[in-house]
Design an enzyme around this catalytic site. Structure first.
Site, short mmCIF file in Angstrom:
data_model
loop_
_atom_site.label_atom_id
_atom_site.label_comp_id
_atom_site.label_asym_id
_atom_site.label_seq_id
_atom_site.Cartn_x
_atom_site.Cartn_y
_atom_site.Cartn_z
N TYR A 76 0.87 -1.18 0.00
CA TYR A 76 0.00 0.00 0.00
C TYR A 76 0.90 1.23 0.00
O TYR A 76 1.90 1.28 0.73
CB TYR A 76 -0.91 0.03 1.22
CG TYR A 76 -2.26 -0.59 0.98
CD1 TYR A 76 -3.23 0.11 0.27
CD2 TYR A 76 -2.56 -1.87 1.44
CE1 TYR A 76 -4.47 -0.46 0.02
CE2 TYR A 76 -3.79 -2.44 1.20
CZ TYR A 76 -4.75 -1.73 0.49
OH TYR A 76 -5.97 -2.28 0.24
N GLU A 78 -0.47 4.85 -0.57
CA GLU A 78 -1.21 6.09 -0.78
C GLU A 78 -0.33 7.29 -0.47
O GLU A 78 0.48 7.27 0.45
CB GLU A 78 -2.46 6.14 0.11
CG GLU A 78 -3.62 5.33 -0.42
CD GLU A 78 -3.67 3.95 0.20
OE1 GLU A 78 -2.59 3.43 0.56
OE2 GLU A 78 -4.77 3.38 0.33
N ASP A 253 -6.78 14.12 -24.40
CA ASP A 253 -6.76 12.70 -24.09
C ASP A 253 -6.10 12.01 -25.28
O ASP A 253 -6.70 11.84 -26.33
CB ASP A 253 -8.19 12.20 -23.89
CG ASP A 253 -8.27 10.72 -23.56
OD1 ASP A 253 -7.26 10.02 -23.73
OD2 ASP A 253 -9.36 10.26 -23.17
N THR A 282 -3.41 6.44 -21.70
CA THR A 282 -3.20 5.10 -21.18
C THR A 282 -1.77 4.71 -21.51
O THR A 282 -1.10 5.36 -22.31
CB THR A 282 -4.17 4.09 -21.80
OG1 THR A 282 -4.10 4.19 -23.23
CG2 THR A 282 -5.59 4.33 -21.35
N LYS A 285 -2.35 0.23 -25.39
CA LYS A 285 -2.68 0.67 -26.76
C LYS A 285 -1.39 0.87 -27.57
O LYS A 285 -0.51 0.02 -27.57
CB LYS A 285 -3.54 1.93 -26.71
CG LYS A 285 -4.88 1.75 -25.98
CD LYS A 285 -5.75 2.98 -26.14
CE LYS A 285 -7.09 2.83 -25.48
NZ LYS A 285 -7.05 3.05 -24.02
N ARG A 291 -1.57 -2.21 -18.78
CA ARG A 291 -2.83 -1.49 -18.69
C ARG A 291 -2.74 -0.50 -17.52
O ARG A 291 -2.56 -0.90 -16.37
CB ARG A 291 -4.00 -2.45 -18.49
CG ARG A 291 -4.21 -3.39 -19.67
CD ARG A 291 -5.45 -4.24 -19.49
NE ARG A 291 -6.64 -3.40 -19.47
CZ ARG A 291 -7.30 -3.03 -20.58
NH1 ARG A 291 -6.87 -3.41 -21.76
NH2 ARG A 291 -8.39 -2.29 -20.50
#
Length: 488
Positions: A76, A78, A253, A282, A285, A291
């Site tokens: 974790y 954050e 984008d 992203t 692609k 991903r």
């Protein structure tokens, strides 16, 4: 054959090492849940045996894929680099810093944020960062508060009123935009008072004068540029001029075409990063990574973007950020520029192959990585065409076209992309053959009747066509193997 696809086939020694790694990993998985190991092997076999033409898919290198299977998945983290809400995150700091460094250098951006889990997450971070920069910070000053902890409930109501109902102008879904560009059922269409711009009904191209007129009339806080199904390039310098004229923030984008930006196929006015206030993408692609998502920003918006967690995101996926760093490092190599140019060249070859066989293309062609085929000339819906092609081993996705009579579910189009098969080594000759095979399938597909009349989903494919196309595609695929030398 096109430019060397060495990111997925860098040599015999590499392939042998990757094979050993995957065999060992699958053996461990098999000892716990053999069905998952079997499905994993089957997925590789299916991808090797299919003509993958989905514009949003690609093949990541073994190095990228293996990076995701590590103990970074157990952390974790954050917060931000050097400022985490959990202890012992020093190695995550290293990973995130490297991913951001590679992104900045690759795209020439002042700031990069590597935490978004997906493109949608990246856009949400961007939207809220723009709201925080343009509305929240000035709103706090107007209320005489230094931070949100100083606000009364009445102040909060005033600030929420400022944050709510801001205006967003983005490309419509049916003319090539994305769900997150203000489509009403999407959260972006609910966050903002939105309006869409489209394309010229005759040419299918963006009419910049019409976009400017819409922006002057609507006066959006955010102007969104970029696309998921528009087969042409965009002049981002012009889009920035429009945004500046009306005082809007330009968000681009580039999720679909980031690889063409990274590979310097899109430069100057067609490179969004120097012109946009905030750029999202992203990492899969055309960029050929894991991903995930990225946000690039100017210094003005960087502090708000850096608060993506906890503003929008939960704990970052550290193992995926590590894979982003590896993929971005790969994209900084000279071979990637050759690959990116081949992607664009191959899209043109595919489009030309369709046109010379009488197919109808939206905008009449392409100059990026995708081709949008109008299948109504074959008497089919997009769903019928997609299903018939899949029967023949050609993997595509149905897509709306401008003024689509069949709506967003059945559609009237099929979207094709060249990034994945270019990774396998396909060149112009192979893509011309692909166009021939696709047209063969579509010409031999007929709509089938339903109980209440013609069906938009059912179809019949003439006997022998699927086998014929499978056999022909198997020859091309065998000459351009996926992960050559990799054995499980």
């Amino acid at each position: 054959m096109t430019a060397d696809s060495s990111l997925t086939a860098p040599g015999v020694e590499y392939a042998a090492t990757a094979s050993e790694a995957y065999r060992a990993a699958l053996a461990v998985i098999e000892s716990v849940e053999p069905r998952i190991a079997a499905a994993t092997r089957k997925e590789l076999a299916d991808q090797r045996d299919s003509l993958k033409l989905i514009a949003s898919e690609n093949y990541a290198s073994p190095a990228v894929l293996l990076t995701m299977g590590t103990w970074f998945s157990d952390k974790y983290a954050e917060g931000t680099i050097g400022h985490r809400f959990y202890a012992a995150c020093q190695n995550v700091d290293t990973v995130e810093a490297l991913a951001a460094e590679h992104a900045r250098e690759l795209f020439g951006a002042p700031y990069a944020y590597a935490q978004p889990h997906s493109g949608i997450d990246a856009n949400l971070v961007a939207y809220w960062a723009i709201l925080a920069t343009r509305i929240e910070a000035p709103g706090l000053a107007e209320l005489g508060a230094k931070n949100v902890n100083d606000l009364s409930e009445q102040d909060w109501e005033a600030l929420r009123a400022k944050l709510g109902n801001q205006r967003l102008l983005g490309m419509s879904l049916e003319t090539g935009g994305h769900l997150t560009h203000g489509f009403r059922p999407n959260v972006s269409g609910k966050m903002f008072h939105q309006r869409s711009y489209g394309t010229d009904p005759e040419t299918g191209l963006i009419d910049y004068a019409a976009v400017a007129a819409a922006a002057r009339e609507f006066k959006p806080l955010i102007l969104v540029a970029g696309y998921s199904a528009y087969p042409r390039r965009v002049n981002f310098a012009t889009m920035r001029e429009i945004a500046d004229e009306v005082g809007a923030t330009l968000l681009v984008d580039m999720a679909h075409f980031a690889g063409l930006v990274a590979g310097k196929v899109f430069t100057g006015d067609e490179d969004p990063v120097p012109h946009a206030h905030v750029t999202t993408t992203t990492t899969h692609k055309s960029l050929r990574g894991p991903r995930g998502g990225l946000v690039l920003a100017t210094e003005e918006y960087a502090p708000a973007v850096d608060k993506g967690c906890p503003m929008v995101l939960g704990g970052p996926l550290s193992h995926v950020m590590a894979a982003k760093a590896v993929a971005l490092a790969e994209a900084r190599q000279p071979a990637f520029r050759e690959y990116a140019q081949a992607v664009a060249d191959n899209a043109k070859a595919l489009a030309d192959g369709f046109l010379k066989r009488g197919a109808r293309l939206v905008t009449g062609g392409t100059d990026n990585h995708l081709v949008l085929l109008d299948v109504t000339s074959f008497g089919l819906t997009g769903r019928q065409a997609e299903s018939a092609l899949l029967d023949a081993g050609v993997v595509t996705n149905r897509n709306s076209i401008p003024a689509d009579p069949n709506g967003a579910w059945y559609t009237s189009g099929i979207r094709f992309g060249t990034p994945a098969l270019t990774t396998r080594g396909f060149g112009a000759a192979e893509f011309d053959r692909v166009a021939e095979l696709v047209v063969d399938v579509l010409k031999n597909t007929q709509p089938a009747a339903a109980s209440n009349g013609p069906s938009k989903a059912k179809y019949t494919l003439a006997d022998g066509v699927a086998d014929r196309v499978h056999a022909a595609s198997a020859e091309i695929l065998a000459a351009n193997p996926l992960y050559p030398g990799l054995t499980l």
